[in-house]
Design a protein around this motif. Structure first.
Motif, PDB file in Angstrom:
ATOM      1  N   SER A  43       0.794  -1.226   0.000  1.00 17.03           N
ATOM      2  CA  SER A  43       0.000   0.000   0.000  1.00 17.03           C
ATOM      3  C   SER A  43       0.828   1.280   0.000  1.00 17.03           C
ATOM      4  O   SER A  43       0.324   2.348  -0.356  1.00 17.03           O
ATOM      5  N   THR A  44       2.088   1.210   0.392  1.00 18.85           N
ATOM      6  CA  THR A  44       2.895   2.417   0.518  1.00 18.85           C
ATOM      7  C   THR A  44       3.450   2.841  -0.827  1.00 18.85           C
ATOM      8  O   THR A  44       4.067   2.041  -1.537  1.00 18.85           O
ATOM      9  N   ARG A  45       3.239   4.096  -1.162  1.00 21.36           N
ATOM     10  CA  ARG A  45       3.814   4.671  -2.379  1.00 21.36           C
ATOM     11  C   ARG A  45       4.353   6.061  -2.062  1.00 21.36           C
ATOM     12  O   ARG A  45       3.823   6.766  -1.215  1.00 21.36           O
ATOM     13  N   LEU A  46       5.412   6.434  -2.758  1.00 19.89           N
ATOM     14  CA  LEU A  46       6.008   7.754  -2.630  1.00 19.89           C
ATOM     15  C   LEU A  46       5.841   8.508  -3.944  1.00 19.89           C
ATOM     16  O   LEU A  46       5.791   7.892  -5.011  1.00 19.89           O
ATOM     17  N   ILE A  47       5.756   9.809  -3.873  1.00 20.32           N
ATOM     18  CA  ILE A  47       5.563  10.628  -5.065  1.00 20.32           C
ATOM     19  C   ILE A  47       6.910  11.121  -5.568  1.00 20.32           C
ATOM     20  O   ILE A  47       7.672  11.750  -4.826  1.00 20.32           O
ATOM     21  N   ASP A  48       7.220  10.830  -6.821  1.00 21.20           N
ATOM     22  CA  ASP A  48       8.487  11.291  -7.395  1.00 21.20           C
ATOM     23  C   ASP A  48       8.348  12.739  -7.873  1.00 21.20           C
ATOM     24  O   ASP A  48       7.239  13.303  -7.867  1.00 21.20           O
ATOM     25  N   ARG A  59       4.430  11.373  -9.953  1.00 22.98           N
ATOM     26  CA  ARG A  59       3.939  10.011 -10.128  1.00 22.98           C
ATOM     27  C   ARG A  59       4.144   9.206  -8.847  1.00 22.98           C
ATOM     28  O   ARG A  59       5.209   9.264  -8.236  1.00 22.98           O
ATOM     29  N   PRO A  60       3.141   8.431  -8.437  1.00 21.81           N
ATOM     30  CA  PRO A  60       3.320   7.565  -7.264  1.00 21.81           C
ATOM     31  C   PRO A  60       4.207   6.375  -7.606  1.00 21.81           C
ATOM     32  O   PRO A  60       4.058   5.764  -8.672  1.00 21.81           O
ATOM     33  N   GLN A  61       5.127   6.057  -6.708  1.00 21.42           N
ATOM     34  CA  GLN A  61       6.066   4.958  -6.925  1.00 21.42           C
ATOM     35  C   GLN A  61       5.987   3.971  -5.756  1.00 21.42           C
ATOM     36  O   GLN A  61       6.091   4.356  -4.590  1.00 21.42           O
ATOM     37  N   TYR A  62       5.776   2.697  -6.095  1.00 20.75           N
ATOM     38  CA  TYR A  62       5.871   1.669  -5.066  1.00 20.75           C
ATOM     39  C   TYR A  62       7.322   1.541  -4.611  1.00 20.75           C
ATOM     40  O   TYR A  62       8.267   1.901  -5.342  1.00 20.75           O
TER      41      TYR A  62
END
Length: 427
Positions: A403-408, A412-415
């Motif tokens: 469920s965790t994603r970071l925004i570049d 864009r969300p990145q797993y």
């Protein structure tokens, strides 16, 4: 002035030396980041995220140069002489598990770690990039590249609340697309000391002066960020003058018998244990020179006993202190070595299969995962992907990779990983 230096390291076959020197000089607000890691930003992130104290931690050990997997944890005594090499396996305290004869201390505690003999997905690259990030250098390079697990943990969890930074590195760091706020703090090879006549009182006075000089900016700062920065900067100074990190780095505070057990070459193992005790979430370091294109066996005869002393002491100490459920130890290199011994009694680069060594973290230890073919050239049973290891490390930190994603920087969300399943045998 605060000066942090490291001793020179032997170059690898690409000619790169790991010598570095870091200086903290004029004590402006930028310099108060304590070398490359801006502690004031870290403290701000902690407060913004409402992070609470946690004892979960990772010690990530990179054997720079590429360790010879078949001469350490996957010996092939029945292979032809040109493959099997010069070492013999010895039994461990777990029935059926054998390791190299030059690792006798680790052989007595095989119930406290797990060996991965079938690690795949590595890169033929003299770098710790993929053992810190789980990806190759070119992945997301257009937005800064993939961040290291330490930077990710720093971003998601922040500091533990002890006053220690979330992430400390004794090696090359890769904050990737997360940016410099999440770079590692790098106390390269020694204790934190104020030098050049700088005292704690003078450091505090300079910090207060800088705060006063920024009064105009604070007056026009409707968001209150400058006022917050004053507080975070004071806390950053505290790490140097009286914080737990300075104490952890001072090995003179450790019992002499313990220091002797680790050995001089194992001091970074001891320091890492002290740092996670002080509240650091991720510590990563390079150890030794494993680029054994020539004279492989004599080099390993020199390296392995030192590794045996440092690593076994770390594992035993974590166990004795009740930290083995919370602290995960990961050891590996960038790739394995060739099955066939070359004409110079060495082994060359081999990225088709490598070894991994894991301990602690509340994992199911005392086992070997996977196997290799007859001459240790390929994974045979249960190939373990590089990113499975990272999913396991994140899992052990309490981070849900599903469920965790970071925004570049491109929005864009990145797993965190592409293979979002921890190693099932360990969990």
């Amino acid at each position: 002035m605060l000066r942090i230096t490291s001793s020179d390291r032997s170059p690898q076959c690409n000619g790169i030396s790991r010598r570095s020197a870091l200086k903290l000089g004029t004590l402006g607000l930028g310099a108060l980041g304590l070398s490359s890691f801006n502690l004031s930003h870290l403290f701000a992130a902690e407060e913004a995220a409402g992070i609470r104290s946690s004892s979960k931690a990772i010690i990530n050990i990179h054997l720079g140069g590429g360790p010879s997997h078949q001469d350490m944890f996957d010996l092939k005594p029945l292979a032809p002489v040109e493959f099997r090499g010069e070492f013999n396996p010895i039994p461990t305290n777990v029935s059926g598990i054998e390791i190299c004869e030059h690792l006798p201390l680790l052989a007595k505690m095989a119930d406290k770690y797990a060996i991965i003999r079938s690690l795949v997905g590595m890169f033929d690259d003299h770098s710790n990039f993929h053992t810190n990030t789980g990806y190759g250098r070119n992945d997301l390079r257009n937005v800064g590249g993939r961040p290291s697990i330490g930077s990710v943990v720093s971003k998601i969890l922040g500091p533990s609340g002890s006053g220690a930074p979330a992430y400390i590195a004794y090696t090359d760091d890769h904050e990737g697309y997360l940016g410099p706020t999440y770079k590692a703090y790098r106390p390269q090879g020694g204790d934190l000391k104020l030098v050049g006549g700088m005292t704690a009182d003078r450091l505090e006075s300079r910090t207060n002066l800088l705060t006063s000089l920024d009064k105009i900016r604070r007056d026009v700062d409707s968001s209150g960020q400058m006022s917050a920065l004053d507080s975070f900067t004071q806390r950053a100074v505290g790490v140097v003058t009286s914080g737990k990190v300075a104490d952890a780095l001072d090995l003179e505070q450790e019992d002499k018998a313990v220091r002797e057990r680790y050995g001089r070459d194992g001091e970074v193992f001891l320091r890492s244990r002290r740092l996670v005790e002080a509240g650091v979430r991720v510590v990563t370091f390079d150890w030794g020179g494993w680029d054994t294109h020539g004279d492989n066996f004599n080099q390993l005869r020199r390296l392995l006993p030192k590794l045996d002393a440092g690593l076994s002491s770390l594992i035993q100490d974590l166990h004795d202190r009740g930290m083995d459920k919370d602290v995960t130890v990961m050891m590996w290199g960038e790739f394995g070595r060739t099955p066939r011994v070359n004409s110079g009694a060495g082994r060359d680069h081999w990225s088709r299969v490598a070894m991994g060594f894991m301990a602690g973290g509340g994992m199911k230890c005392g086992q070997v995962i996977g196997s290799t073919t007859e001459n240790a050239e390929d994974a045979k049973d249960r190939p373990v992907q590089l990113q499975e290891v990272f999913s396991t490390l994140y899992h052990n930190m309490g981070i849900n990779v599903d469920s965790t994603r970071l925004i570049d920087p491109a929005g864009r969300p990145q797993y965190l990983t592409d293979i979002r399943t921890p190693i099932r045998e360990l969990i």
